[in-house]
Design a protein around this motif. Structure first.
Motif, PDB file in Angstrom:
ATOM      1  N   GLU A  51      49.410  59.888 -24.744  1.00 14.94           N
ATOM      2  CA  GLU A  51      49.784  59.971 -26.154  1.00 14.94           C
ATOM      3  C   GLU A  51      49.865  61.445 -26.541  1.00 14.94           C
ATOM      4  O   GLU A  51      49.161  62.275 -25.983  1.00 14.94           O
ATOM      5  N   HIS A  81      55.924  68.834 -19.990  1.00 12.12           N
ATOM      6  CA  HIS A  81      54.823  67.872 -20.064  1.00 12.12           C
ATOM      7  C   HIS A  81      55.388  66.530 -20.481  1.00 12.12           C
ATOM      8  O   HIS A  81      56.119  66.443 -21.461  1.00 12.12           O
ATOM      9  N   LEU A 116      46.502  74.696 -21.870  1.00 11.12           N
ATOM     10  CA  LEU A 116      47.158  73.461 -22.303  1.00 11.12           C
ATOM     11  C   LEU A 116      46.281  72.232 -22.086  1.00 11.12           C
ATOM     12  O   LEU A 116      46.419  71.241 -22.794  1.00 11.12           O
ATOM     13  N   LYS A 117      45.310  72.332 -21.156  1.00 10.25           N
ATOM     14  CA  LYS A 117      44.391  71.200 -20.942  1.00 10.25           C
ATOM     15  C   LYS A 117      43.577  70.889 -22.184  1.00 10.25           C
ATOM     16  O   LYS A 117      43.290  69.729 -22.466  1.00 10.25           O
ATOM     17  N   PHE A 122      47.455  66.349 -26.270  1.00 10.72           N
ATOM     18  CA  PHE A 122      47.743  65.191 -25.414  1.00 10.72           C
ATOM     19  C   PHE A 122      46.436  64.438 -25.190  1.00 10.72           C
ATOM     20  O   PHE A 122      45.366  65.052 -25.112  1.00 10.72           O
ATOM     21  N   TRP A 123      46.544  63.117 -25.072  1.00 11.14           N
ATOM     22  CA  TRP A 123      45.367  62.287 -24.782  1.00 11.14           C
ATOM     23  C   TRP A 123      45.761  61.261 -23.734  1.00 11.14           C
ATOM     24  O   TRP A 123      46.762  60.569 -23.879  1.00 11.14           O
ATOM     25  N   TRP A 134      39.803  55.807 -22.684  1.00 11.04           N
ATOM     26  CA  TRP A 134      40.305  57.142 -22.984  1.00 11.04           C
ATOM     27  C   TRP A 134      39.585  58.155 -22.102  1.00 11.04           C
ATOM     28  O   TRP A 134      38.367  58.116 -21.966  1.00 11.04           O
TER      29      TRP A 134
ATOM     30  N   LEU B   6      46.890  61.704 -40.279  1.00 12.75           N
ATOM     31  CA  LEU B   6      47.317  61.133 -38.991  1.00 12.75           C
ATOM     32  C   LEU B   6      46.103  60.941 -38.088  1.00 12.75           C
ATOM     33  O   LEU B   6      45.159  61.742 -38.130  1.00 12.75           O
ATOM     34  N   TYR B   7      46.160  59.883 -37.281  1.00  9.34           N
ATOM     35  CA  TYR B   7      45.085  59.608 -36.330  1.00  9.34           C
ATOM     36  C   TYR B   7      45.684  59.428 -34.941  1.00  9.34           C
ATOM     37  O   TYR B   7      46.724  58.803 -34.783  1.00  9.34           O
ATOM     38  N   PHE B   8      44.992  59.965 -33.947  1.00 12.15           N
ATOM     39  CA  PHE B   8      45.473  59.833 -32.572  1.00 12.15           C
ATOM     40  C   PHE B   8      44.381  59.290 -31.649  1.00 12.15           C
ATOM     41  O   PHE B   8      43.192  59.404 -31.933  1.00 12.15           O
ATOM     42  N   ALA B   9      44.846  58.729 -30.536  1.00 12.15           N
ATOM     43  CA  ALA B   9      43.978  58.229 -29.455  1.00 12.15           C
ATOM     44  C   ALA B   9      42.966  57.213 -30.005  1.00 12.15           C
ATOM     45  O   ALA B   9      43.349  56.341 -30.782  1.00 12.15           O
ATOM     46  N   TRP B  10      41.673  57.339 -29.657  1.00 11.27           N
ATOM     47  CA  TRP B  10      40.740  56.273 -30.069  1.00 11.27           C
ATOM     48  C   TRP B  10      40.515  56.254 -31.577  1.00 11.27           C
ATOM     49  O   TRP B  10      40.141  55.228 -32.130  1.00 11.27           O
ATOM     50  N   ARG B  12      42.932  56.530 -33.774  1.00 15.84           N
ATOM     51  CA  ARG B  12      44.031  55.665 -34.234  1.00 15.84           C
ATOM     52  C   ARG B  12      43.687  54.196 -33.985  1.00 15.84           C
ATOM     53  O   ARG B  12      43.879  53.348 -34.861  1.00 15.84           O
ATOM     54  N   GLU B  13      43.156  53.919 -32.783  1.00 15.45           N
ATOM     55  CA  GLU B  13      42.811  52.531 -32.452  1.00 15.45           C
ATOM     56  C   GLU B  13      41.705  51.995 -33.356  1.00 15.45           C
ATOM     57  O   GLU B  13      41.758  50.856 -33.822  1.00 15.45           O
ATOM     58  N   ALA B  75      45.496  65.956 -39.374  1.00 12.97           N
ATOM     59  CA  ALA B  75      45.418  65.055 -38.219  1.00 12.97           C
ATOM     60  C   ALA B  75      44.013  65.081 -37.646  1.00 12.97           C
ATOM     61  O   ALA B  75      43.412  66.150 -37.500  1.00 12.97           O
ATOM     62  N   PHE B  77      41.700  63.744 -34.316  1.00 12.01           N
ATOM     63  CA  PHE B  77      41.857  63.263 -32.941  1.00 12.01           C
ATOM     64  C   PHE B  77      40.671  63.712 -32.090  1.00 12.01           C
ATOM     65  O   PHE B  77      39.939  64.623 -32.481  1.00 12.01           O
ATOM     66  N   PRO B  79      38.844  65.435 -28.603  1.00 12.72           N
ATOM     67  CA  PRO B  79      39.201  66.606 -27.799  1.00 12.72           C
ATOM     68  C   PRO B  79      40.386  66.289 -26.888  1.00 12.72           C
ATOM     69  O   PRO B  79      40.500  65.183 -26.354  1.00 12.72           O
ATOM     70  N   MET B  80      41.265  67.259 -26.721  1.00 15.08           N
ATOM     71  CA  MET B  80      42.532  67.020 -26.030  1.00 15.08           C
ATOM     72  C   MET B  80      42.352  66.961 -24.514  1.00 15.08           C
ATOM     73  O   MET B  80      41.481  67.617 -23.962  1.00 15.08           O
ATOM     74  N   THR B  81      43.185  66.155 -23.871  1.00 11.11           N
ATOM     75  CA  THR B  81      43.067  65.988 -22.420  1.00 11.11           C
ATOM     76  C   THR B  81      44.446  66.046 -21.765  1.00 11.11           C
ATOM     77  O   THR B  81      44.872  65.113 -21.093  1.00 11.11           O
ATOM     78  N   GLY B  82      45.125  67.167 -21.981  1.00 12.05           N
ATOM     79  CA  GLY B  82      46.443  67.327 -21.364  1.00 12.05           C
ATOM     80  C   GLY B  82      46.311  67.827 -19.935  1.00 12.05           C
ATOM     81  O   GLY B  82      45.223  67.906 -19.378  1.00 12.05           O
TER      82      GLY B  82
END
Lengths: 153, 83
Positions: A51, A81, A116-117, A122-123, A134, B6-10, B12-13, B75, B77, B79-82
């Motif tokens: 996401e 990405h 970027l990590k 991004f999730w 998750w 806005l909500y993202f990931a868990w 949002r769920e 927004a 969310f 912590p990000m995990t790209g």
């Protein structure tokens, strides 16, 4: 100098060829490709859903790329990405950096990855036999940023 | 003021929606979180552990102490995990 956020797969070889096409000033071209693993934390992973935050994602990646270009003498750079549904073995993302000498290209590629990590929105959600989960951010991801801190910054 | 949240990931769920438009007088992100949490239910649950929540104001990462004046989009969310 490009950032692409896309659902589709990419052709690593073609991207690298395009980056250096028609040029003879580049001495070092470094690339990193992130792939979906088929297992994590002892659980099999059937699929992954990525996401993202449309709009902020592109801005964050562009800012990270601009920072890398301010720090190293890069002749070209690329971040791709993906988002959406992915399966084990698929490519998630790539970074590429080009410079006259390898040290700058290696360092800039690592810098892009470290940032970027944990700074690009991004999730990842993994589908496991026990259901969806998750992916948690790791403390080591945040710690990896510390080594790029500049004195006084 | 009118805000798009806005909500993202868990988050949002848990909240059960990707976004909502709200009218608020909250001065800071922390005030907004308190206001949303006060609704109870999924919102209270989503904001129960703020250590696990990050915030962006108009698509820039921010702190919970940041003011909301002039902001259009908030927004929340994990912590990000790209990468």
């Amino acid at each position: 100098m490009a950032v692409r956020v896309q659902r589709e797969d990419f052709d690593l070889g073609a991207e690298l060829a395009a980056l250096r096409a028609g040029r003879s000033d580049i001495g070092a071209l470094v690339s990193f490709t992130g792939l979906v693993r088929g297992a994590a934390g002892g659980a099999a992973i059937a699929a992954m859903e990525l996401e993202h935050y449309p709009g902020m994602t592109e801005r964050a990646l562009a800012a990270i790329e601009a920072e890398a270009r301010a720090r190293w003498p890069l002749q070209a750079s690329l971040i791709i990405h993906r988002y959406g549904a992915l399966t084990p073995g698929e490519q998630i993302m790539m970074v590429a950096t080009a410079s006259p000498h390898r040290q700058a290209a290696f360092e800039a590629a690592e810098f892009l990855m470290d940032y970027l990590k944990s700074r690009a929105p991004f999730w990842k959600k993994e589908a496991t036999p026990e259901g969806g989960r998750w992916v948690d951010a790791r403390d080591t991801d945040e710690a990896a940023l510390a080594r790029w801190a500049r004195p006084g910054a | 003021m009118t805000l798009d949240v806005l909500y993202f990931a868990w988050l949002r769920e848990r909240i059960g929606a990707p976004s909502e438009r709200i009218e608020t007088g909250a001065a800071t992100v922390a005030d907004l979180v308190a206001e949303l949490s006060a609704r109870g239910g999924p919102h209270a649950e989503a904001f129960a552990n703020l250590a696990a929540v990050r915030v962006a104001l108009d698509q820039e990462l921010a702190d919970f102490t940041a003011p909301l004046a002039g902001v259009r989009e908030v927004a929340f969310f994990p912590p990000m995990t790209g990468g």
